[in-house]
Write a protein that holds these residues in place. Structure first.
Motif, mmCIF file in Angstrom:
data_model
loop_
_atom_site.group_PDB
_atom_site.id
_atom_site.type_symbol
_atom_site.label_atom_id
_atom_site.label_comp_id
_atom_site.label_asym_id
_atom_site.label_seq_id
_atom_site.Cartn_x
_atom_site.Cartn_y
_atom_site.Cartn_z
ATOM 1 N N PRO A 1 -25.004 30.146 22.008
ATOM 2 C CA PRO A 1 -26.259 29.790 22.776
ATOM 3 C C PRO A 1 -26.769 30.888 23.379
ATOM 4 O O PRO A 1 -26.032 31.947 23.666
ATOM 5 N N GLY A 2 -28.190 31.063 23.580
ATOM 6 C CA GLY A 2 -28.778 32.254 23.830
ATOM 7 C C GLY A 2 -29.699 31.730 25.256
ATOM 8 O O GLY A 2 -29.661 30.478 25.380
ATOM 9 N N PRO A 3 -30.451 32.682 25.683
ATOM 10 C CA PRO A 3 -31.179 32.594 26.857
ATOM 11 C C PRO A 3 -32.296 31.237 26.690
ATOM 12 O O PRO A 3 -32.871 30.496 27.405
ATOM 13 N N GLU A 4 -32.821 31.289 25.273
ATOM 14 C CA GLU A 4 -33.861 30.385 24.927
ATOM 15 C C GLU A 4 -33.444 29.182 23.937
ATOM 16 O O GLU A 4 -34.314 28.819 23.242
ATOM 17 N N PHE B 1 -27.317 39.058 14.164
ATOM 18 C CA PHE B 1 -27.837 37.699 14.451
ATOM 19 C C PHE B 1 -29.543 37.609 14.379
ATOM 20 O O PHE B 1 -29.939 38.960 14.511
ATOM 21 N N ASN B 2 -30.275 36.914 14.508
ATOM 22 C CA ASN B 2 -31.504 36.709 14.419
ATOM 23 C C ASN B 2 -31.960 36.578 16.008
ATOM 24 O O ASN B 2 -31.592 35.605 16.577
ATOM 25 N N PHE B 3 -32.926 37.536 16.301
ATOM 26 C CA PHE B 3 -33.556 37.380 17.523
ATOM 27 C C PHE B 3 -34.231 36.145 17.732
ATOM 28 O O PHE B 3 -34.682 35.677 16.655
ATOM 29 N N ARG B 4 -34.692 35.944 18.900
ATOM 30 C CA ARG B 4 -35.376 34.575 19.116
ATOM 31 C C ARG B 4 -36.567 34.593 18.287
ATOM 32 O O ARG B 4 -37.192 35.485 18.113
ATOM 33 N N GLY B 5 -37.002 33.120 17.729
ATOM 34 C CA GLY B 5 -37.998 33.012 17.032
ATOM 35 C C GLY B 5 -37.875 33.412 15.626
ATOM 36 O O GLY B 5 -38.807 33.268 14.719
ATOM 37 N N VAL B 6 -36.637 34.000 15.047
ATOM 38 C CA VAL B 6 -36.462 34.514 13.718
ATOM 39 C C VAL B 6 -35.686 33.417 13.163
ATOM 40 O O VAL B 6 -34.394 33.217 13.644
ATOM 41 N N GLY B 7 -35.687 33.153 11.807
ATOM 42 C CA GLY B 7 -34.743 32.186 11.194
ATOM 43 C C GLY B 7 -34.716 30.858 11.875
ATOM 44 O O GLY B 7 -35.528 30.315 12.431
ATOM 45 N N ARG B 8 -33.437 30.429 12.286
ATOM 46 C CA ARG B 8 -32.808 29.331 12.905
ATOM 47 C C ARG B 8 -32.744 29.689 14.661
ATOM 48 O O ARG B 8 -32.085 28.898 15.070
ATOM 49 N N SER B 9 -32.977 30.810 14.731
ATOM 50 C CA SER B 9 -33.030 31.259 16.332
ATOM 51 C C SER B 9 -34.205 30.619 16.946
ATOM 52 O O SER B 9 -35.452 30.620 16.699
ATOM 53 N N GLN B 10 -33.938 29.923 17.974
ATOM 54 C CA GLN B 10 -34.940 29.289 19.138
ATOM 55 C C GLN B 10 -35.741 30.084 19.887
ATOM 56 O O GLN B 10 -35.151 31.437 20.088
ATOM 57 N N GLY B 11 -36.959 29.787 20.168
ATOM 58 C CA GLY B 11 -37.552 30.758 21.252
ATOM 59 C C GLY B 11 -38.887 31.574 20.405
ATOM 60 O O GLY B 11 -39.026 30.971 19.153
ATOM 61 N N THR B 12 -39.329 32.408 21.426
ATOM 62 C CA THR B 12 -40.541 33.106 20.580
ATOM 63 C C THR B 12 -40.415 34.461 20.892
ATOM 64 O O THR B 12 -39.991 34.847 21.947
ATOM 65 N N PHE B 13 -40.931 35.230 20.204
ATOM 66 C CA PHE B 13 -41.163 36.568 20.347
ATOM 67 C C PHE B 13 -41.505 37.146 21.974
ATOM 68 O O PHE B 13 -42.362 36.583 22.428
ATOM 69 N N ASP B 14 -40.594 38.039 22.581
ATOM 70 C CA ASP B 14 -40.864 38.160 23.682
ATOM 71 C C ASP B 14 -40.986 39.856 24.316
ATOM 72 O O ASP B 14 -40.740 40.363 25.209
ATOM 73 N N ASN B 15 -41.652 40.550 23.167
ATOM 74 C CA ASN B 15 -41.779 42.032 23.409
ATOM 75 C C ASN B 15 -40.610 42.813 23.841
ATOM 76 O O ASN B 15 -41.013 43.893 24.456
ATOM 77 N N GLY B 16 -39.421 42.486 23.423
ATOM 78 C CA GLY B 16 -38.226 43.116 23.729
ATOM 79 C C GLY B 16 -37.437 42.655 24.869
ATOM 80 O O GLY B 16 -36.244 43.153 25.010
ATOM 81 N N ILE B 17 -38.111 42.128 25.913
ATOM 82 C CA ILE B 17 -37.504 41.731 27.171
ATOM 83 C C ILE B 17 -36.519 40.621 26.779
ATOM 84 O O ILE B 17 -35.134 40.713 27.113
ATOM 85 N N GLY B 18 -36.960 39.600 26.186
ATOM 86 C CA GLY B 18 -36.194 38.568 25.744
ATOM 87 C C GLY B 18 -35.130 38.868 24.704
ATOM 88 O O GLY B 18 -34.022 38.374 24.845
ATOM 89 N N GLU B 19 -35.388 39.793 23.614
ATOM 90 C CA GLU B 19 -34.687 40.334 22.834
ATOM 91 C C GLU B 19 -33.352 40.886 23.444
ATOM 92 O O GLU B 19 -32.291 40.899 23.029
ATOM 93 N N LEU B 20 -33.568 41.656 24.386
ATOM 94 C CA LEU B 20 -32.402 42.312 25.106
ATOM 95 C C LEU B 20 -31.577 41.317 25.692
ATOM 96 O O LEU B 20 -30.081 41.546 25.563
ATOM 97 N N SER B 21 -32.136 40.367 26.256
ATOM 98 C CA SER B 21 -31.161 39.302 26.771
ATOM 99 C C SER B 21 -30.436 38.454 25.373
ATOM 100 O O SER B 21 -29.256 38.180 25.829
#
Length: 218
Positions: free
Chosen positions: A7-10, A63-83
């Motif tokens: 589980p991730g934030p998104e 792992f894949n950051f949000r929005g990459v491969g099967r990871s859910q969510g969308t690109f967040d300019n680094g803020i979400g990716e840090l989460s």
């Protein structure tokens, strides 16, 4: 090298995890380059760093950051990716709580995220930063940088000028209590297209030095 979903934030995050081969094995988290530039956890430098830590007996996650491969969510300019990175580390720690130390390794955008993560997580004792985008992102949060590590860049990097990386290294080297190694690989571009072997030799030599029982850097 089991596929994992955690589980991730998104929503869910997709990763590859090499479980700890022994109790109290250290942890390594590997972060991939820019999602909008085609970066994924299967990038060859990300994979090479992953394999290097696995070979040294680390519990290792990429792992894949949000929005990459099967990871859910969308690109967040680094803020979400840090989460995402913080959640990934939480997940490894939840199944391997007895780890004594943690390392973080990142390539390009992943190096920027990794260095932010080590500011938040005192258990991170070492870092590998490959081609950190010192000309594109603000690294002034490293004040002070809490752990020692190595920064490796290409001498012919067309995306991040070597002078920008040198400036970052010089600034970090004024800080007390840490040691920053810096290798510049001649003729290497941003992606170490023909110099992957030299890049990994540099990183492997550094890891061998840091992980030796008599290492001068703790």
């Amino acid at each position: 090298m089991p596929d994992v979903i955690f589980p991730g934030p998104e929503g869910r995050i997709e990763g590859r995890f090499s479980p700890p081969p022994r109790p109290r094995a250290p942890v390594a988290l590997i972060l991939h380059p820019h999602p909008q530039g085609g970066g994924t956890m299967n990038d060859r430098i990300t994979q090479a760093m992953y394999k290097s830590f696995v070979a040294r007996g680390f519990a290792t996650l990429r792992f894949n950051f949000r929005g990459v491969g099967r990871s859910q969510g969308t690109f967040d300019n680094g803020i979400g990716e840090l989460s995402d990175a913080a959640s990934a580390l939480d997940w490894v720690q939840s199944i391997h709580p007895e780890a004594q130390t943690t390392w973080v390794a990142g390539f390009s955008f992943g190096a920027w995220i990794g260095m932010q993560l080590l500011m938040r997580r005192p258990e991170i004792r070492g870092f590998l930063s490959v081609a950190p985008p010192a000309n594109m992102y603000d690294f002034s949060f490293l004040a002070p940088c809490p752990s020692s590590g190595i920064i490796v860049a290409g001498g012919a990097d067309e995306i991040v000028p070597p002078t920008a990386v040198q400036k970052l290294v010089d600034k970090l080297r004024t800080q007390k209590g840490i040691t920053i190694h810096h290798d510049e690989i001649p003729r290497a571009n941003h992606f170490f297209e023909h110099e992957l072997d030299q890049l990994m030799k540099s990183l492997d030599n550094y890891l061998d030095m840091r992980l030796a029982p008599d290492s001068p850097i703790r």
